[in-house]
Design a protein around this motif. Sequence first.
Motif, mmCIF file in Angstrom:
data_model
loop_
_atom_site.group_PDB
_atom_site.id
_atom_site.type_symbol
_atom_site.label_atom_id
_atom_site.label_comp_id
_atom_site.label_asym_id
_atom_site.label_seq_id
_atom_site.Cartn_x
_atom_site.Cartn_y
_atom_site.Cartn_z
ATOM 1 N N ASP A 1 -2.614 -6.939 3.905
ATOM 2 C CA ASP A 1 -3.245 -5.729 3.369
ATOM 3 C C ASP A 1 -3.152 -4.516 4.289
ATOM 4 O O ASP A 1 -3.822 -3.508 4.057
ATOM 5 C CB ASP A 1 -4.716 -6.012 3.054
ATOM 6 C CG ASP A 1 -4.873 -7.025 1.935
ATOM 7 O OD1 ASP A 1 -4.142 -6.911 0.939
ATOM 8 O OD2 ASP A 1 -5.701 -7.932 2.066
ATOM 9 N N GLY A 2 -2.362 -4.609 5.333
ATOM 10 C CA GLY A 2 -2.235 -3.473 6.230
ATOM 11 C C GLY A 2 -1.244 -3.762 7.341
ATOM 12 O O GLY A 2 -0.791 -4.895 7.514
ATOM 13 N N ASP A 3 -0.914 -2.719 8.094
ATOM 14 C CA ASP A 3 0.054 -2.849 9.178
ATOM 15 C C ASP A 3 -0.576 -2.429 10.495
ATOM 16 O O ASP A 3 -1.524 -1.644 10.525
ATOM 17 C CB ASP A 3 1.276 -1.981 8.879
ATOM 18 C CG ASP A 3 2.057 -2.494 7.691
ATOM 19 O OD1 ASP A 3 3.065 -3.171 7.912
ATOM 20 O OD2 ASP A 3 1.644 -2.220 6.546
ATOM 21 N N TRP B 1 4.712 9.074 11.743
ATOM 22 C CA TRP B 1 5.671 8.934 10.656
ATOM 23 C C TRP B 1 5.247 7.830 9.691
ATOM 24 O O TRP B 1 5.332 7.982 8.466
ATOM 25 C CB TRP B 1 7.057 8.654 11.225
ATOM 26 C CG TRP B 1 8.161 8.711 10.219
ATOM 27 C CD1 TRP B 1 8.247 9.525 9.127
ATOM 28 C CD2 TRP B 1 9.352 7.918 10.225
ATOM 29 N NE1 TRP B 1 9.419 9.289 8.449
ATOM 30 C CE2 TRP B 1 10.112 8.316 9.097
ATOM 31 C CE3 TRP B 1 9.845 6.945 11.075
ATOM 32 C CZ2 TRP B 1 11.343 7.742 8.807
ATOM 33 C CZ3 TRP B 1 11.079 6.382 10.784
ATOM 34 C CH2 TRP B 1 11.818 6.776 9.667
ATOM 35 N N MET B 2 4.770 6.721 10.239
ATOM 36 C CA MET B 2 4.285 5.624 9.399
ATOM 37 C C MET B 2 3.114 6.093 8.535
ATOM 38 O O MET B 2 3.001 5.760 7.354
ATOM 39 C CB MET B 2 3.824 4.442 10.266
ATOM 40 C CG MET B 2 4.900 3.737 11.067
ATOM 41 S SD MET B 2 6.133 2.910 10.048
ATOM 42 C CE MET B 2 7.402 4.171 10.013
ATOM 43 N N PHE C 1 1.813 4.446 5.246
ATOM 44 C CA PHE C 1 1.359 3.092 5.558
ATOM 45 C C PHE C 1 -0.148 3.079 5.794
ATOM 46 O O PHE C 1 -0.722 4.045 6.300
ATOM 47 C CB PHE C 1 2.036 2.580 6.839
ATOM 48 C CG PHE C 1 3.385 1.960 6.631
ATOM 49 C CD1 PHE C 1 4.217 2.357 5.594
ATOM 50 C CD2 PHE C 1 3.841 0.978 7.496
ATOM 51 C CE1 PHE C 1 5.472 1.797 5.415
ATOM 52 C CE2 PHE C 1 5.084 0.404 7.338
ATOM 53 C CZ PHE C 1 5.897 0.808 6.299
ATOM 54 N N ASN C 2 -0.769 1.984 5.448
ATOM 55 C CA ASN C 2 -2.148 1.715 5.859
ATOM 56 C C ASN C 2 -2.047 1.060 7.234
ATOM 57 O O ASN C 2 -2.157 -0.155 7.372
ATOM 58 C CB ASN C 2 -2.822 0.795 4.843
ATOM 59 C CG ASN C 2 -4.228 0.399 5.254
ATOM 60 O OD1 ASN C 2 -4.875 1.089 6.055
ATOM 61 N ND2 ASN C 2 -4.716 -0.724 4.749
ATOM 62 N N ALA D 1 0.830 -1.210 0.000
ATOM 63 C CA ALA D 1 0.000 0.000 0.000
ATOM 64 C C ALA D 1 0.862 1.256 0.000
ATOM 65 O O ALA D 1 0.531 2.256 -0.647
ATOM 66 C CB ALA D 1 -0.938 0.001 1.197
ATOM 67 N N SER D 2 1.973 1.220 0.714
ATOM 68 C CA SER D 2 2.883 2.361 0.745
ATOM 69 C C SER D 2 3.584 2.542 -0.599
ATOM 70 O O SER D 2 3.750 3.654 -1.086
ATOM 71 C CB SER D 2 3.925 2.180 1.852
ATOM 72 O OG SER D 2 4.866 3.231 1.857
#
Length: 261
Positions: free
Chosen positions: A109-111, A123-124, A130-131, A48-49
């Motif tokens: 699909d995500g963090d 920051w993420m 990021f998601n 995603a990023s």
Amino acid sequence: MIKLIVSDVDGTLVEDGSGGVNPELFDVILKLREKGIQFAIASGRPWASVEGAFEPVKKKIFYIANNGAYLGCHGRSLFVNPIEPELVREVIEAVRRHPDLSAIYAGQDGDYMDSENDALYRWMLEGYKFNIRRVKDVLALEDPCIKISIYKEQDVEHAAADIREAFQDRMKITLAGEMWMDCMAQGVNKGQAVKRLQESLEIRPEETMAFGDQLNDIEMLQQAYYSFAVANAREEVRKLARFQADSNKNDGVLKVLKQLL
């Protein structure tokens, strides 16, 4: 003839944590595609990023994300390699014994993060795009984990040395910069993902060009005859690469690609 180009992002195309890819690169990628040359981004970031940073060409590139644990293209996952749940638990619990360390739990699909480090979360979200979601306990998640990123603002290599020592025989653990130590399933790395992509596209290493700067790029560079280390790369990477490009701050990768065109 070059048929595939693969590039790392942080430290290679941009400074760590920056979303500011030179827009001229997007035009170059499209021109390379017109000549039949495939382009892939190989990053420690989640897909995603990567997609967010490469929005203008997101449908034209391959994503090798989370250091090779994920291989895909826009809207399609081609290969995902999760970590065994019990091993995830052991690593997260080891990180929690270090008050100066934080962990990012990467799902497909995500963090996710349960750290109270507000600056890291922002920051993420704003830097890396990021998601990412905050949860009470990442170990309660049902989403399989494909990477654990251990973070410290400076010198994570030494701060998390005991974790690396404890798990290096059961996982692929690699440094992705001064601040990041990444843990994946055993055998997972950018090079293996590049190999899968090469095989599916019927492209040989001799027809591949790759750019990197960090230890997590080594296997990827070994999978390409035209291996480039940017000038700001770690010494180990510069010694291994066959060629050298200018630094990320001076758009070294872009310069080489324009020469190729």
